[in-house]
Enzyme design. Structure first.
Site, PDB file in Angstrom:
ATOM      1  CD  GLU B 234     -35.869 109.744 -48.851  1.00 41.30           C
ATOM      2  OE1 GLU B 234     -36.784 109.862 -49.685  1.00 41.30           O
ATOM      3  OE2 GLU B 234     -34.787 110.327 -48.952  1.00 41.30           O
ATOM      4  CG  HIS B 276     -33.567 113.228 -50.186  1.00 42.29           C
ATOM      5  ND1 HIS B 276     -34.705 112.459 -50.250  1.00 42.29           N
ATOM      6  CD2 HIS B 276     -33.816 114.324 -50.936  1.00 42.29           C
ATOM      7  CE1 HIS B 276     -35.609 113.085 -50.989  1.00 42.29           C
ATOM      8  NE2 HIS B 276     -35.099 114.217 -51.411  1.00 42.29           N
ATOM      9  CB  ALA B 298     -45.961 102.516 -33.189  1.00 40.27           C
ATOM     10  N   GLY B 299     -48.663 100.926 -34.376  1.00 35.81           N
ATOM     11  CA  GLY B 299     -50.072 101.051 -34.700  1.00 35.81           C
ATOM     12  C   GLY B 299     -50.377 101.898 -35.923  1.00 35.81           C
ATOM     13  CB  VAL B 302     -46.517 100.607 -42.523  1.00 38.69           C
ATOM     14  CG1 VAL B 302     -45.286 100.856 -43.373  1.00 38.69           C
ATOM     15  CG2 VAL B 302     -46.395 101.331 -41.193  1.00 38.69           C
ATOM     16  CB  THR B 305     -46.770  97.886 -53.196  1.00 40.47           C
ATOM     17  OG1 THR B 305     -48.194  98.038 -53.170  1.00 40.47           O
ATOM     18  CG2 THR B 305     -46.389  96.442 -52.965  1.00 40.47           C
TER      19      THR B 305
END
Lengths: 392, 598
Positions: B234, B276, B298-299, B302, B305
């Site tokens: 996050e 947090h 970086a590969g 990701v 949603t």
């Protein structure tokens, strides 16, 4: 909580004390009954809004080089803008090229010092002038003192104050040296709010600046609840007249659910962000829900939904927390029905079967039922279902 | 870094600092359901009690509680490999340091408390690195390795959750998050897809987790069972840049599925602090958007949603594990109830009474009364002939000491007032205390302190003299040095065959000093019994000095007197009934009326 700003007044008291500087600064706020201190007519003064507002100089919330006769008028003008905490200090005339910059940030490797001989309000524009150094022990400071051409002793004292009082961040900008005397013209300090027990009253929660804006009584009540509980609670109003109210659990899941509202293009309709976690008891969950519902009922949106959402809890008891939620809903059920509010629930964790069943039965009986689902449904789907109802 | 494969091979146990019954029970349930022979938690560090009660399956068991490591024998310390620190934030720093210093075989552990100051986390970070131990947390729900170890509430504390989250059989996906709740959620998503986790941990939502996300990623890379990594991050902090670096430099080669929450933050003018402690984007680098970009570049995979993230985990081409959603095993566990009381003395089993786990009749036939009394009072079967013989002698010796003493007199008065057996006996027993009959316990306390604190006899006596208190176990009205109490030498005879005689030796040294002051300050019956009992328990029954202290605290040494003297009291009661003299009333000349003058 975590890192929080303290007022500049408090920060300067702490810093001046350790440096043996004369404590010639004043605070004006409801705490001090808004009394204007007796000022020296031969001096000039600076008046600042002391509520943690970022970039206050550029926003016109700092008045410099003022005569004592002007002070009252300036205070009035800030008060009229809605600010309640102000700070007054002697104005120190200086040249732009006397302004230096110093900040200290607690990082994993030690204390990260940023420093520059070209400080001032435009520091961000001259990033190339800023030097960086990780300081692990007091010895590492010599180099910085030499570069800034200031007394090493000054930096050492600041360093030990920072360390002993659990500061997380400190920024002096500008730091001005005139004829070997150091002046701290502007000071910002963040402390670790969890360290109150360890700092022996150097600061306490009354020194914290949580947000520039004034809180509603519901938000104040949740802040209070959080300070007195083992569990954690947060509640922030984003749009008092929003149509989507969220009663969320868990630091991570709450962001995912709020994100989803924004992703679907309903960010402006989102009334609040908040979360509870750490296995609160029934009474605490009741108080939390009651305050949220009070805000929900005040919103003048045409159609409203309440989303009760969270992931699969590890140790927060669903049956017990939901009992508190149901108790609060039960108290205002007539008003909720009158305003055509529907409740959408997605939650998992210890005793989820009992908790979800009780919730479904209650909402069904009172005509508040939107949907009640357990962890079989994807976390964010509850947002989609609630939005569908809102659009209908 | 945490060596997961090493943990899989470790047999050691868990110690908890502080107690959180729901969490401890969930760990025992995990152990029970994965088929461990014994609970992995073998010790609780807390104050105020000796044991805590938990369930092992359906059965109730006791887990020992000690107040500090100082009282723990070395061989017990050797056995402890993991800790869970459940104490409050204020105590985290000191108690965690203590545990890292006290336990030689420790691999590492978890800190559960929220609101630990950043400075303390950083201190523990350095400290644990130097000691080469792992610490997960603070504010972490822990670490779980299916089939092997559950170190915290991670994955749930309800028995049903252990099955729903498939923590009982191992898979191939490592799951990480700062968020405890999202760790639970992701474990469930992986389980629902039929793949199961290889292990999972939550770093905790603080700014400086002691085990960092990149540490966790490296642990997964080095674990042969792990085939893929699922990560929920996050906004706030810069951990993701380190992960991106690890991927870019090919230090992490296993496929990673990432999701970074917090894009909502961008719709605010001043970004708020989310749940947090670290969840606040202090600058552009710390926003969800920037971190997603870095990981993507970086590969790493990701997702934009959350539903897409879930779908891709579900469809990932990884081996499926056969899991059970059979609740029948846990039905009886869900219905268990805590007993009102617990006991180690006796119970009903299949309609037969068992005393100390032996059939009552057999127990009665095979043991002398003295052996039974000693065994029941100690809560376990005695081992030595010496103890049996000595208790037998004491029970016979203390049976009566004439009608003059307060207990016998009270019994006689009550009996003549027409009261029944139990009332009269009770009236006698109620006089037993520090002045009458209760001196054995106090004497035992004296000898134990004298020996364990290393006093020499002269200083010990001086210490009492200065405080102006009598030494229990020393002194007699009638008997003197030149006219010794014949009972005392009989009692001391029982210690002759012992080798160390620490306590009777000390008692005799004390007697030498006190009789030097006054001839009647001899070792008396109470003092001699206490000393010999201590010696036998210590040398023949294996009691440590700490165990002996606990016996004193629970008045064990007076218990023998109570049993024996009850015989005498009952005898006086029956005697009075036979004589039937009627109500006892004192004559006026038996009472002296004294005027108090100012």
């Amino acid at each position: 909580m975590a890192r929080v700003k303290i007022s500049e007044y408090k920060a300067k008291q702490l810093v001046y004390n350790i440096l043996n500087f004369p404590p010639d600064c004043f605070s004006i706020s409801s705490k001090t009954n808004n009394k204007i201190p007796i000022l020296d007519p031969n001096k000039r003064y600076v008046i600042k809004v002391d509520q943690g507002v970022k970039g206050r100089f550029k926003k016109g919330l700092v008045a410099i080089d003022k005569k004592t006769s002007e002070v009252e008028k300036i205070i009035d003008s800030y008060t009229k803008l809605g600010f309640s905490s102000l700070f007054i200090e002697e104005y120190i005339a200086h040249e732009k090229d006397q302004e230096k910059y110093l900040s200290i940030d607690l990082v994993r490797e030690g204390k990260l010092f940023l420093y520059s001989n070209a400080g001032g309000i435009d520091i961000e524009k001259h990033k190339e002038n800023i030097k960086k150094k990780i300081v692990k022990t007091v010895k590492d400071i010599d180099e910085i003192a030499r570069y800034l051409e200031i007394d090493k002793n000054f930096l050492e004292k600041i360093f030990s104050l920072f360390d002993q009082n659990y500061f997380s961040f400190l920024e002096i900008n500008p730091l001005v040296v005139i004829k070997d005397r150091i002046y701290i013209l502007d000071l910002a300090v963040e402390v670790d709010s969890t360290a109150q027990f360890f700092v022996k009253r150097a600061f306490d929660e009354s020194d914290f600046i949580l947000e520039a804006r004034t809180k509603t009584k519901e938000e104040e009540s949740i802040l209070n609840l959080s300070q007195k509980s083992q569990a954690a609670f947060r509640l922030d109003i984003l749009n008092p007249n929003g149509s989507i109210f969220m009663l969320l659990s868990g630091g991570g899941a709450s962001i995912v659910l709020a994100d989803e509202v924004a992703n679907q293009g309903f960010g402006k309709e989102l009334a609040n962000y908040g979360e509870y976690s750490g296995n609160p008891n029934k009474e605490e969950t009741y108080i939390y829900t009651k305050n949220l519902l009070s805000l929900l009922l005040k919103s003048n949106a045409m159609k409203k939904v309440l989303i009760i959402g969270g992931g699969v809890a590890n140790f927060t008891d669903i049956r017990i927390t939901f009992k508190g939620v149901i108790q609060a809903l039960d108290e205002v059920k007539k008003n909720l029905v009158k305003q055509k509010v529907k409740v959408f629930v997605r939650r998992g964790g210890p005793h989820q079967e009992e908790g979800l069943l009780e919730m479904r039965n209650f909402l069904g009986k009172e005509d508040l039922l939107g949907k009640v689902e357990g962890p079989k449904m994807v976390l964010t789907d509850i947002v989609l279902i609630a939005l569908k109802y809102l659009e209908k | 870094m945490i060596n997961i494969e090493k943990i899989r091979q470790t047999k050691g146990n868990i110690v908890t600092i502080g107690s959180y019954p729901g969490i401890i029970q969930s760990i025992l349930d995990f152990d029970y359901l994965v088929g461990k022979k014994e609970p992995s938690i073998s010790l609780i560090i807390a104050s105020g009690r000796n044991y805590e009660r938990y369930f092992w399956g359906k059965k109730e068991i006791l887990i020992p509680v000690v107040s500090s490591f100082k009282d723990l024998p070395d061989e017990k310390k050797q056995n402890l490999s993991f800790f869970i620190n459940l104490s409050s934030a204020r105590r985290v720093l000191s108690s965690t340091k203590e545990i890292l210093e006290s336990l030689p075989s420790l691999l590492g552990g978890v800190i559960f408390a929220e609101n630990v100051p950043e400075k303390h986390s950083l201190e523990l970070y350095e400290f644990s690195k130097n000691k080469n131990k792992f610490i997960i947390g603070p504010s972490s729900v822990g670490l779980v390795i299916p089939e092997v170890l559950k170190l915290g509430p991670i994955g749930g504390i309800d028995v049903r959750q252990l099955i729903d989250s498939s923590l009982l059989s191992s898979g191939s996906v490592a799951v990480f998050s700062a968020s405890g709740g999202m760790t639970g959620e992701l474990i469930r998503i992986v389980a629902n897809s039929g793949k199961n986790i290889s292990f999972s941990l939550s770093f905790g939502g603080d700014r400086f987790p002691i085990t960092t996300p990149s540490d966790a990623f490296m642990s997964a890379q080095n674990d042969s069972k792990t085939k893929a990594i699922v990560y929920f991050g996050e906004l706030g902090g810069v951990d993701e840049y380190e992960i991106a670096d690890l991927i870019k430099t090919k230090k992490i080669t296993k496929p990673t599925f990432c999701f970074i929450a917090g894009s909502i933050s961008e719709i605010f003018e001043t970004p708020p602090q989310f749940g947090h402690a670290k969840a606040m984007a202090k600058n552009q680098n710390e926003t969800a958007r920037a971190k997603k970009e870095a990981l993507k570049n970086a590969g790493a995979t990701v997702y934009e949603t959350f539903p897409e993230f879930v779908r891709q985990i579900t469809n990932a081409p990884l081996e499926r594990v056969k899991t059970t959603t059979d609740y029948s095993r846990i039905r009886s566990m869900e219905q268990r109830k805590k007993a009102l009381i617990s006991t180690t003395i006796s119970k009903d089993e299949d309609g037969n009474v068992k005393i100390l786990n032996e059939d009552l009749l057999k127990f009665a036939k095979q043991n002398s009364f003295a052996a039974i009394v000693a065994s029941l009072f100690l809560g376990k079967k005695i081992k030595s002939r010496q103890l049996e013989d000595f208790v037998d002698f004491v029970l016979r010796l203390l049976v009566d000491h004439g009608p003059y003493v307060s207990g016998a007199l009270n019994t006689i008065v009550a009996s003549r007032a027409g009261r029944d057996l139990v009332s009269s006996l009770s009236s006698g027993l109620l006089t037993i205390g520090s002045r009458f009959g209760g001196a054995i316990n106090q004497a035992a306390d004296n000898w134990l302190k004298g020996v364990t604190e290393g006093w020499n006899a002269a200083d010990f006596v001086e210490h009492f003299v200065r405080q102006k208190i009598y030494i229990s176990g020393i002194g007699h009205k009638k008997y003197r040095l030149d006219m010794p109490d014949p009972r005392v030498s009989e009692i001391l005879n029982f210690s002759h065959k012992l080798s160390k005689k620490r306590f009777s030796g000390f008692a005799k040294e004390v007697e030498k000093v006190t009789t030097g002051k006054k001839a009647n300050l001899i070792l008396n019956v109470d003092g001699a019994i206490a000393a010999v009992l201590l010696d036998i328990l210590s040398e023949k029954e294996g009691y440590s000095d700490k165990d002996l202290g606990e016996l004193i605290d629970t008045e064990f040494f007076n218990a023998l007197f109570v049993i024996s003297r009850s015989v005498g009291f009952i005898a006086h009661f029956l005697d009075q009934k036979r004589l039937d003299e009627g109500l006892l009333r004192l004559d006026e000349d038996m009472v002296s009326a004294i005027e108090v003058k100012d």
